[in-house]
Design a protein around this motif. Structure first.
Motif, mmCIF file in Angstrom:
data_model
loop_
_atom_site.group_PDB
_atom_site.id
_atom_site.type_symbol
_atom_site.label_atom_id
_atom_site.label_comp_id
_atom_site.label_asym_id
_atom_site.label_seq_id
_atom_site.Cartn_x
_atom_site.Cartn_y
_atom_site.Cartn_z
ATOM 1 N N ARG A 1 -5.562 2.197 -1.641
ATOM 2 C CA ARG A 1 -6.284 0.979 -1.269
ATOM 3 C C ARG A 1 -5.304 -0.119 -0.851
ATOM 4 O O ARG A 1 -5.543 -0.833 0.129
ATOM 5 N N LEU B 1 -6.738 -2.768 7.432
ATOM 6 C CA LEU B 1 -7.935 -1.985 7.706
ATOM 7 C C LEU B 1 -9.207 -2.646 7.164
ATOM 8 O O LEU B 1 -10.309 -2.166 7.437
ATOM 9 N N PHE B 2 -9.055 -3.730 6.407
ATOM 10 C CA PHE B 2 -10.226 -4.468 5.937
ATOM 11 C C PHE B 2 -10.517 -5.677 6.844
ATOM 12 O O PHE B 2 -11.376 -6.498 6.522
ATOM 13 N N SER C 1 -18.589 -6.492 5.296
ATOM 14 C CA SER C 1 -17.466 -5.881 5.999
ATOM 15 C C SER C 1 -17.181 -6.503 7.363
ATOM 16 O O SER C 1 -16.379 -5.964 8.129
ATOM 17 N N PHE D 1 -14.415 2.899 0.322
ATOM 18 C CA PHE D 1 -14.065 1.526 0.698
ATOM 19 C C PHE D 1 -15.262 0.872 1.390
ATOM 20 O O PHE D 1 -15.256 0.670 2.609
ATOM 21 N N ALA E 1 -4.144 0.546 2.589
ATOM 22 C CA ALA E 1 -5.180 0.169 3.558
ATOM 23 C C ALA E 1 -5.163 -1.343 3.801
ATOM 24 O O ALA E 1 -5.341 -1.796 4.945
ATOM 25 N N GLU E 2 -4.948 -2.113 2.760
ATOM 26 C CA GLU E 2 -4.877 -3.566 2.901
ATOM 27 C C GLU E 2 -3.659 -3.963 3.735
ATOM 28 O O GLU E 2 -3.736 -4.839 4.605
ATOM 29 N N GLU F 1 -15.218 7.961 3.503
ATOM 30 C CA GLU F 1 -14.402 6.755 3.603
ATOM 31 C C GLU F 1 -15.234 5.509 3.318
ATOM 32 O O GLU F 1 -14.760 4.564 2.678
ATOM 33 N N ASN G 1 -12.737 1.170 11.399
ATOM 34 C CA ASN G 1 -11.415 1.539 10.873
ATOM 35 C C ASN G 1 -11.434 2.801 10.007
ATOM 36 O O ASN G 1 -10.388 3.224 9.514
ATOM 37 N N MET H 1 -14.833 -1.986 3.979
ATOM 38 C CA MET H 1 -13.991 -1.743 5.149
ATOM 39 C C MET H 1 -14.864 -1.687 6.409
ATOM 40 O O MET H 1 -15.881 -1.000 6.428
#
Length: 444
Positions: A117, A125-126, A186, A388, A120-121, A384, A395, A391
């Protein structure tokens, strides 16, 4: 020296006030009138606060007596802001000798997922692409405008009406996927803007309730495919699901319907009736019972706009028939897409798995293509999305290889199939569960 001494005394006094708890003690507090949970090793008493929880009291209650750390980080886009609400609820911490994870969960797996995670940050990707969501909204509005132009130019013949219905059903389905994005926070960085646009899309464009959707859907994400916790597998005795429920019903000689034929009557009950009948009744009752007046106003704005648009062409009764038919078409689309990722997967009672394992057991992916992405609203990346949920959907394909790698490391099955296979598996899983019920009903 005096100030330093005072500060040291205050710190020592604060540490002396901290209470430490064992998992054994925490797990006792999972009752309706007594609820504790753990986030990042801190223990919170949420008993009197659950009714004020913005996501609904049920979703947070599902983690009573458990570690809710990963669920907390999954659902909130601004955890530091939410911490302000948690602070008054803090009653202590896990005892120093207690593991961070409850019920003998694999601590290394949990830490690796949290590292994923963080990756990803770091990859941003968020962060949502405003152009993607703007164009997505535009293509929905264009379809609605096209439907109006068609009927204005070609009239209300049967062929025109059928094509018009298909266009409107497509617009409604795509608006459903879009409201899903805003509902999961999101799109915008601030929750408030997500909430406002969510009410516009689900209310004004679809005639439904944002609060109803939130309180129902977040439970599904928190505990997917878990009986008594995920409302999506509460089939009110119409279907039996998974491997354990059919046997349980069979042994008890419960026969609300002939479940060995559920894979056949599924086509007559679920796809055609879910949205135009069941959801519509549930939404209206929910808004009135829980006094979601803002949602009710948004929903009325949809119906006002719809009838002003179509009554001049079809009259009142004709407009009602058109609306019902559009929702009938949309319901088929919605059911097949939303059930393909979950119905064929494990459906059972609570097993208290870690976040990664619980989501993978209940979800599967559909192969990526431009059509599949559009047709499913990117719910073909269900794994995915469940890992998340905040998200942005555009992404998912970027994080997918890292998720697959982590699953491979721990031997967690990552299932992906074609769209056609996924549809077939819905029926196949219903037949399997029905056969299990019949065997238990006759022989156990």
């Amino acid at each position: 020296m005096g100030k330093g001494g005072e500060k040291g005394e205050e710190t020592g006094e604060h540490e002396a006030q901290i209470r430490f708890y064992s998992w054994e003690e925490i797990q006792k507090h999972n009752l309706k009138t007594d609820k504790w949970l753990v986030i990042d090793r801190k223990v919170y008493n949420i008993t009197n606060w659950v009714r004020r929880h913005p996501g609904g009291h049920r979703v947070i209650s599902h983690y009573a007596g458990e570690d809710a750390t990963d669920a907390f980080w999954a659902f909130h886009i601004n955890p530091s802001f939410v911490q302000k609400f948690l602070k008054p609820l803090l009653i202590g911490e896990l005892a120093p000798g207690e593991p961070s994870q409850d019920r003998d969960k694999n601590s290394q797996l949990v830490e690796d997922f949290r590292a994923l995670r963080k990756t990803a940050e770091e990859m941003n990707l968020f962060k949502a692409d405003p152009v993607f969501f703007s164009l997505y909204l535009c293509h929905i509005l264009i379809m609605e405008a096209l439907a109006l132009l068609m009927i204005s130019y070609y009239g209300t013949g049967w062929i025109t009406t059928f094509i018009l219905s298909c266009i409107l059903a497509t617009s409604q389905a795509q608006a459903g996927w879009l409201q899903h994005d805003f509902g999961h926070l999101s799109v915008f960085k601030k929750s408030v803007w997500n909430h406002i646009v969510h009410k516009f899309v689900i209310g004004h464009l679809k005639g439904a309730s944002a609060n109803w959707w939130n309180h129902r859907h977040f439970q599904h994400h928190a505990k997917p495919n878990i009986f008594k916790k995920d409302p999506d597998v509460n089939m009110i005795h119409i279907f039996v699901l998974g491997d354990s429920q059919p046997v349980e019903y069979g042994k008890k000689k419960l026969k609300y319907l002939p479940y060995n034929h559920q894979h056949e009557y599924f086509f007559l009950v679920f796809p055609p009736l879910l949205i135009p009948v069941y959801f519509q009744m549930q939404i209206m009752m929910s808004m009135i019972r829980h006094k979601f007046w803002a949602d009710l106003i948004w929903a009325f704005s949809y119906y006002i706009r719809y009838f002003i648009t179509f009554i001049p062409f079809y009259g009142v009764l004709g407009s009602l028939f058109l609306l019902t038919f559009v929702r009938f078409l949309e319901s088929h689309w919605f059911v097949w897409v939303t059930q393909m990722n979950h119905i064929p997967m494990e459906i059972d009672n609570e097993k208290h798995r870690d976040w990664l394992s619980s989501q993978l057991a209940a979800t599967c992916n559909i192969e990526q293509s431009f059509f599949n992405d559009w047709f499913t609203g990117h719910l073909n990346f269900q794994i995915e999305h469940h890992l998340f949920p905040t998200m942005p959907r555009h992404n998912f394909w970027k994080i997918k290889p890292l998720v697959k790698s982590l699953c491979a490391k721990y031997g967690i099955h990552y299932e992906e199939k074609t769209l056609g296979r996924a549809f077939i598996d819905i029926v196949g899983s219903l037949k399997k569960s029905g056969d299990l019920w019949l065997d238990a009903y006759l022989h156990k």
